[in-house]
Design an enzyme around this catalytic site. Structure first.
Site, PDB file in Angstrom:
ATOM      1  N   LYS A 227     -17.419 -10.923 -55.797  1.00 24.44           N
ATOM      2  CA  LYS A 227     -16.098 -10.296 -55.840  1.00 24.44           C
ATOM      3  C   LYS A 227     -15.079 -11.285 -55.290  1.00 24.44           C
ATOM      4  O   LYS A 227     -15.021 -11.533 -54.088  1.00 24.44           O
ATOM      5  CB  LYS A 227     -16.043  -9.023 -54.979  1.00 24.44           C
ATOM      6  CG  LYS A 227     -14.707  -8.268 -55.134  1.00 24.44           C
ATOM      7  CD  LYS A 227     -14.407  -7.342 -53.986  1.00 24.44           C
ATOM      8  CE  LYS A 227     -13.628  -8.011 -52.890  1.00 24.44           C
ATOM      9  NZ  LYS A 227     -12.241  -8.445 -53.270  1.00 24.44           N
TER      10      LYS A 227
ATOM     11  N   GLU B  29     -18.974 -16.014 -42.713  1.00 29.09           N
ATOM     12  CA  GLU B  29     -18.138 -17.142 -42.300  1.00 29.09           C
ATOM     13  C   GLU B  29     -16.741 -16.573 -42.132  1.00 29.09           C
ATOM     14  O   GLU B  29     -16.046 -16.277 -43.107  1.00 29.09           O
ATOM     15  CB  GLU B  29     -18.164 -18.258 -43.339  1.00 29.09           C
ATOM     16  CG  GLU B  29     -17.693 -19.601 -42.793  1.00 29.09           C
ATOM     17  CD  GLU B  29     -16.195 -19.799 -42.886  1.00 29.09           C
ATOM     18  OE1 GLU B  29     -15.516 -19.574 -41.854  1.00 29.09           O
ATOM     19  OE2 GLU B  29     -15.705 -20.166 -43.951  1.00 29.09           O
TER      20      GLU B  29
ATOM     21  N   CYS C 206      -9.341 -21.786 -42.054  1.00 27.19           N
ATOM     22  CA  CYS C 206     -10.012 -21.273 -40.860  1.00 27.19           C
ATOM     23  C   CYS C 206     -10.366 -22.366 -39.865  1.00 27.19           C
ATOM     24  O   CYS C 206     -10.583 -22.089 -38.683  1.00 27.19           O
ATOM     25  CB  CYS C 206     -11.253 -20.472 -41.241  1.00 27.19           C
ATOM     26  SG  CYS C 206     -12.397 -21.338 -42.329  1.00 27.19           S
TER      27      CYS C 206
ATOM     28  N   GLU D  20      -5.608 -15.647 -34.585  1.00 26.24           N
ATOM     29  CA  GLU D  20      -5.535 -16.517 -35.757  1.00 26.24           C
ATOM     30  C   GLU D  20      -4.289 -16.178 -36.575  1.00 26.24           C
ATOM     31  O   GLU D  20      -4.242 -15.159 -37.264  1.00 26.24           O
ATOM     32  CB  GLU D  20      -6.792 -16.355 -36.614  1.00 26.24           C
ATOM     33  CG  GLU D  20      -6.878 -17.332 -37.761  1.00 26.24           C
ATOM     34  CD  GLU D  20      -8.170 -17.189 -38.550  1.00 26.24           C
ATOM     35  OE1 GLU D  20      -8.652 -18.211 -39.065  1.00 26.24           O
ATOM     36  OE2 GLU D  20      -8.693 -16.066 -38.653  1.00 26.24           O
TER      37      GLU D  20
END
Length: 503
Positions: free
Chosen positions: A199, A273, A307, A405
């Site tokens: 997906k 991850e 990231c 983040e």
């Protein structure tokens, strides 16, 4: 820390003439890809795909359902035994053929990726190159897997260790690297002998669908399947599906938690991850010029939507003012613009209006909390979701901007007084994906790297990746490894066969 940096930031460079990156013929079929063919969805609902540089709708894809997932999983289940039974050499040759197909269509994939994400063409082209290398590496690695040598480890009993495919893998990929993150999963999954249902992000599905279109003649039907749609219901159904042997996600921490919870009932393997908040620890003896130059790329590559981005500087107080001056100079020289505005464009827009609002919200709260803007600090004039490359200074310990983040073109700068403080503060974040250490002292570099609680630690560089070495984090950044032979391990299982040969 003080700086007299000019807060002005150049605006968004626009293409001199309206030159669309893609034509209608470049787009993949706006459908799901199941059992080797593009198929209609189970409903007529669609999702708009938006170019974040112009805010124009460039495609509409079907909004998938649990029923669409079930159909794709059934195809993957039907195909798994034949694919798993192929020799490593045969799977390797197919992976090389896929890599060749990517090379042949590099320009097309680059333009599609940039049109869908807004990223500069240099970034998109680099993504395609890394995707090719990932397939090439996995094609070689699957022919040279190693394990414990066969032998008698109990008297008169010969032990043989087998590596087997898991079966069918569900994959959920993010919007920041649509093609590359898909390939980081697809290549080792196929190499290890599994089939999959993927997906892509509902915001950035175009290159994943185009990939499926262009390799459809290479892979047996059912080996690779693509279902478009939102995390709920499509991602949720993949995570909970009883016929899947594993769910692999690259995405946010919240998405990781949701996937792990949904996967728990069927006890399937989970590969996560997730996010990062990479500290960049700069010691007094560091090459400050090299560090500032490196952060121009490592902090703002893909507009900071990365990231592993070098987003949180911890610099020794004795060199902080000098370093900030150099960093601000680098950041102010960045070229912000649309992908088609020139080969030297370095920073594009945020991927969506929602993410643009999220990033600018962090900046507004930081300013209200007394954090000072050395350069940038807000949105740039539209159209498009552009945010000025930003450096925030005078950031106190524990500040939101330094702990959470932001995932945008923002670097925060804090100071420290000694090594122990630097390590403690670097580790004092919930995420543990990557970090870097900047020093000319070899003993210090080994010691500090060992004490940092992050899956990858660079010394005197940042955001350098290679297919041969693993990528993955600790703590809230998840578990499992992408790239390298460790990814092949993740997507396979170990079987011990013991033969009694006593006579």
């Amino acid at each position: 820390m003080t700086t007299s940096a000019d807060l002005t930031t150049a605006g968004v460079r626009r293409a001199a003439q309206a030159r669309p990156l893609i034509a209608e013929a470049d787009l993949p079929p706006a459908r799901h890809f199941v059992d080797g063919a593009f198929v209609e969805g189970s409903t007529e609902r669609v999702i708009d795909v938006v170019d974040p540089s112009s805010e124009a709708v460039i495609a509409r894809i079907p909004e998938g359902t649990a029923e669409d997932v079930d159909r794709a999983v059934a195809a993957a289940v039907a195909a798994k035994n034949e694919w798993a039974g192929r020799l490593p050499r045969e799977r390797s040759e197919l992976l090389h053929a896929i890599a060749d197909r990517l090379v042949e269509n590099t320009e097309l994939f680059s333009r599609l990726e940039s049109a869908n994400t807004g990223k500069p063409l240099a970034v998109s082209t680099d993504d395609v190159g890394q995707a090719v290398d990932t397939f090439r590496f996995m094609a070689g690695a699957v022919r040279a897997t190693t394990s414990l040598a066969a032998g008698d480890y109990a008297e008169n009993h010969l032990s043989v260790i087998l590596r087997e495919p898991l079966g069918v893998i569900g994959v959920i990929t993010p919007w920041n690297y649509p093609l590359l993150m898909a390939v980081w999963k697809i290549a080792p999954i196929l190499a290890a002998g599994n089939t999959l249902v993927i997906k892509p992000s509902e915001q950035t599905p175009l290159t994943t669908l185009k990939f499926a279109e262009l390799v459809a003649d290479l892979l047996p039907p059912g080996v690779l399947n693509v279902v478009n749609g939102y995390g709920s219901p499509v991602g949720a159904r993949l995570a909970e599906h009883p016929d899947l042997n594993m769910i692999a996600l690259t995405g946010s921490v919240n998405s990781g938690r949701a996937v792990a919870r949904a996967a728990a009932d069927t006890l399937k393997r989970v590969h996560l991850e997730l996010g990062g908040k990479a500290p960049v620890v700069v010691f007094p003896d560091a090459d400050l010029t090299a560090a500032a130059s490196a952060l121009r790329v490592a902090g703002f590559w893909n507009s900071g939507q990365e990231c592993g981005a070098a987003c949180r500087v911890l610099v020794h107080e004795s060199v902080a003012e000098r370093f900030v001056g150099q960093l601000v100079g680098e950041v102010q020289a960045l070229v912000v613009g649309e992908p088609q505005a020139g080969e030297d464009v370095e920073v594009g827009p945020m991927v969506s209006k929602a993410h643009f609002d999220r990033v600018t919200g962090y900046l507004e709260r930081a300013k209200k909390d007394g954090v000072r803007v050395a350069t940038g600090g807000g949105a740039l004039d539209g159209p498009g979701y552009f945010v000025a490359p930003t450096v925030l200074v005078d950031v106190p310990e524990g500040a939101e901007a330094a702990r959470e983040e932001i995932f945008g073109p923002v670097i925060t700068v804090e100071t420290f007084t000694d090594e122990d403080e630097a390590v403690r503060r670097a580790n004092d974040v919930p995420l543990g994906l990557s970090a870097s250490v900047w020093t000319e002292n070899a003993r210090r570099s080994h010691d500090i790297a060992a004490r940092l609680d992050f899956g990858t630690v660079w010394v005197n560089s940042h955001l350098v990746l290679a297919s041969e070495v693993p990528w993955g984090g600790f703590k809230g950044s998840g578990y499992g490894r992408d790239l390298s032979i460790y990814a092949l391990d993740d997507y396979s299982r170990t079987k011990h066969v013991m033969h009694n040969h006593e006579r």
